[in-house]
Design a protein around this motif. Structure first.
Motif, PDB file in Angstrom:
ATOM      1  N   GLU A   1       1.003  -1.214   0.117  1.00 44.25           N
ATOM      2  CA  GLU A   1       0.215   0.168  -0.276  1.00 44.25           C
ATOM      3  C   GLU A   1       0.957   1.244  -0.135  1.00 44.25           C
ATOM      4  O   GLU A   1       0.746   1.957  -0.991  1.00 44.25           O
ATOM      5  CB  GLU A   1      -1.216  -0.292   0.592  1.00 44.25           C
ATOM      6  CG  GLU A   1      -2.518  -0.718   1.611  1.00 44.25           C
ATOM      7  CD  GLU A   1      -2.761  -1.092   0.064  1.00 44.25           C
ATOM      8  OE1 GLU A   1      -3.214   0.293  -0.400  1.00 44.25           O
ATOM      9  OE2 GLU A   1      -3.093  -2.127  -0.737  1.00 44.25           O
ATOM     10  N   ILE A   2       2.019   1.056   0.935  1.00 49.77           N
ATOM     11  CA  ILE A   2       2.665   2.329   0.849  1.00 49.77           C
ATOM     12  C   ILE A   2       4.580   1.180   0.995  1.00 49.77           C
ATOM     13  O   ILE A   2       4.672   0.452   1.517  1.00 49.77           O
ATOM     14  CB  ILE A   2       2.666   3.542   2.033  1.00 49.77           C
ATOM     15  CG1 ILE A   2       2.436   2.770   3.499  1.00 49.77           C
ATOM     16  CG2 ILE A   2       1.607   3.935   1.946  1.00 49.77           C
ATOM     17  CD1 ILE A   2       2.937   4.117   4.854  1.00 49.77           C
ATOM     18  N   ASP A   3       4.947   2.031   0.518  1.00 46.94           N
ATOM     19  CA  ASP A   3       6.560   1.875   0.066  1.00 46.94           C
ATOM     20  C   ASP A   3       7.222   2.133   1.087  1.00 46.94           C
ATOM     21  O   ASP A   3       8.533   2.927   0.789  1.00 46.94           O
ATOM     22  CB  ASP A   3       7.171   1.929  -1.237  1.00 46.94           C
ATOM     23  CG  ASP A   3       8.369   0.971  -1.060  1.00 46.94           C
ATOM     24  OD1 ASP A   3       8.205  -0.138  -0.466  1.00 46.94           O
ATOM     25  OD2 ASP A   3       9.450   1.283  -2.491  1.00 46.94           O
ATOM     26  N   LEU A   4       7.143   2.015   2.931  1.00 50.27           N
ATOM     27  CA  LEU A   4       8.111   2.841   3.642  1.00 50.27           C
ATOM     28  C   LEU A   4       9.271   2.020   3.607  1.00 50.27           C
ATOM     29  O   LEU A   4      10.257   2.809   3.581  1.00 50.27           O
ATOM     30  CB  LEU A   4       7.477   2.221   4.996  1.00 50.27           C
ATOM     31  CG  LEU A   4       8.327   2.906   6.271  1.00 50.27           C
ATOM     32  CD1 LEU A   4       8.091   4.296   6.505  1.00 50.27           C
ATOM     33  CD2 LEU A   4       7.679   2.182   7.129  1.00 50.27           C
ATOM     34  N   PHE A   5       9.377   0.355   3.280  1.00 49.08           N
ATOM     35  CA  PHE A   5      10.381   0.336   3.670  1.00 49.08           C
ATOM     36  C   PHE A   5      11.447  -0.226   2.711  1.00 49.08           C
ATOM     37  O   PHE A   5      12.975   0.508   2.750  1.00 49.08           O
ATOM     38  CB  PHE A   5      10.276  -1.040   4.047  1.00 49.08           C
ATOM     39  CG  PHE A   5       9.916  -1.707   5.169  1.00 49.08           C
ATOM     40  CD1 PHE A   5      10.387  -1.134   6.143  1.00 49.08           C
ATOM     41  CD2 PHE A   5       8.918  -2.651   4.889  1.00 49.08           C
ATOM     42  CE1 PHE A   5       9.626  -1.387   7.382  1.00 49.08           C
ATOM     43  CE2 PHE A   5       8.166  -3.652   6.340  1.00 49.08           C
ATOM     44  CZ  PHE A   5       8.717  -2.311   7.638  1.00 49.08           C
ATOM     45  N   GLY A   6      10.832   1.299   1.280  1.00 50.69           N
ATOM     46  CA  GLY A   6      11.636   1.276  -0.063  1.00 50.69           C
ATOM     47  C   GLY A   6      12.057   2.232   0.191  1.00 50.69           C
ATOM     48  O   GLY A   6      13.346   2.744  -0.317  1.00 50.69           O
ATOM     49  N   ALA A   7      11.966   3.406   1.165  1.00 49.18           N
ATOM     50  CA  ALA A   7      12.648   4.515   1.753  1.00 49.18           C
ATOM     51  C   ALA A   7      13.398   4.244   2.666  1.00 49.18           C
ATOM     52  O   ALA A   7      14.209   5.016   3.419  1.00 49.18           O
ATOM     53  CB  ALA A   7      11.110   5.455   1.960  1.00 49.18           C
ATOM     54  N   VAL A   8      13.608   2.930   2.785  1.00 53.40           N
ATOM     55  CA  VAL A   8      15.241   3.395   4.244  1.00 53.40           C
ATOM     56  C   VAL A   8      16.584   3.208   3.133  1.00 53.40           C
ATOM     57  O   VAL A   8      16.031   2.399   2.276  1.00 53.40           O
ATOM     58  CB  VAL A   8      15.195   1.884   4.320  1.00 53.40           C
ATOM     59  CG1 VAL A   8      16.411   1.228   5.187  1.00 53.40           C
ATOM     60  CG2 VAL A   8      13.521   1.381   5.316  1.00 53.40           C
ATOM     61  N   PRO A   9      16.646   4.242   3.507  1.00 54.00           N
ATOM     62  CA  PRO A   9      18.483   4.165   3.372  1.00 54.00           C
ATOM     63  C   PRO A   9      19.379   2.969   3.195  1.00 54.00           C
ATOM     64  O   PRO A   9      18.805   2.032   4.220  1.00 54.00           O
ATOM     65  CB  PRO A   9      19.242   5.122   4.363  1.00 54.00           C
ATOM     66  CG  PRO A   9      18.260   5.264   4.872  1.00 54.00           C
ATOM     67  CD  PRO A   9      17.209   4.791   4.876  1.00 54.00           C
ATOM     68  N   GLU A  10      20.471   3.183   2.115  1.00 53.24           N
ATOM     69  CA  GLU A  10      20.771   1.151   2.186  1.00 53.24           C
ATOM     70  C   GLU A  10      21.707   1.506   3.022  1.00 53.24           C
ATOM     71  O   GLU A  10      21.908   2.141   3.963  1.00 53.24           O
ATOM     72  CB  GLU A  10      22.112   1.146   0.681  1.00 53.24           C
ATOM     73  CG  GLU A  10      22.666  -0.098   0.656  1.00 53.24           C
ATOM     74  CD  GLU A  10      22.609  -0.640  -0.118  1.00 53.24           C
ATOM     75  OE1 GLU A  10      22.139  -1.810   0.041  1.00 53.24           O
ATOM     76  OE2 GLU A  10      20.952  -0.699  -0.817  1.00 53.24           O
TER      77      GLU A  10
END
Length: 151
Positions: A58-67
């Motif tokens: 639904e929302i990509d929170l974990f995709g917004a986590v820095p490498e």
């Protein structure tokens, strides 16, 4: 649960499996935690580095986590309000943000019986953001993604 609480958060569905059931036809308490994980991934995405690209959220929170940042489970809390009966259809789960702090977020869950519409399980998970063994502050982009779901 207030009417406002019922209307806030992400509504996802989680399939129930035959093996989730105990001898009484209820979803076993151990499997509730696994279902919480499935609801969390459906709502917020797959944590980076898992090799599970392509799962839509639904929302990509974990995709917004820095490498190099890990999102770790710190705590689960589960309150069984009534038995969650095994159904041959997915169970509705509402996921929302209960608390947003510097380097952690507390997610709330409400599991509903797909047939009766009754709330069966109310739960929460505390997630911490960690980079190289140290707390990683939640950044502005992540806060913006989570803000609409904060109750």
């Amino acid at each position: 649960m207030s009417q406002d609480e019922k209307n806030v958060g992400l509504q996802v569905t989680v399939p129930l499996r035959w093996a989730d059931m105990d001898a009484y036809g209820h979803i076993n308490n151990v499997n509730i935690v696994r279902l919480m994980e499935e609801a969390r991934i459906a709502a917020l995405g797959v944590p980076g580095g898992t090799g599970a690209a392509g799962i839509e959220a639904e929302i990509d929170l974990f995709g917004a986590v820095p490498e190099g940042t890990q999102v770790l489970v710190v705590e689960h809390r589960v309150r069984y309000r009534r038995p969650l009966e095994y159904r041959n259809e997915p169970t509705p789960v509402r996921v929302w943000v209960q608390k947003l702090s510097g380097a952690s977020v507390v997610l709330g869950y409400s599991f509903t019986d797909a047939v009766t519409g009754e709330e069966c399980v109310r739960a929460s998970t505390t997630l911490a953001f960690v980079h190289e063994g140290r707390p990683q502050r939640i950044n502005a982009q992540q806060r913006k993604l989570l803000a609409p779901y904060l109750v």
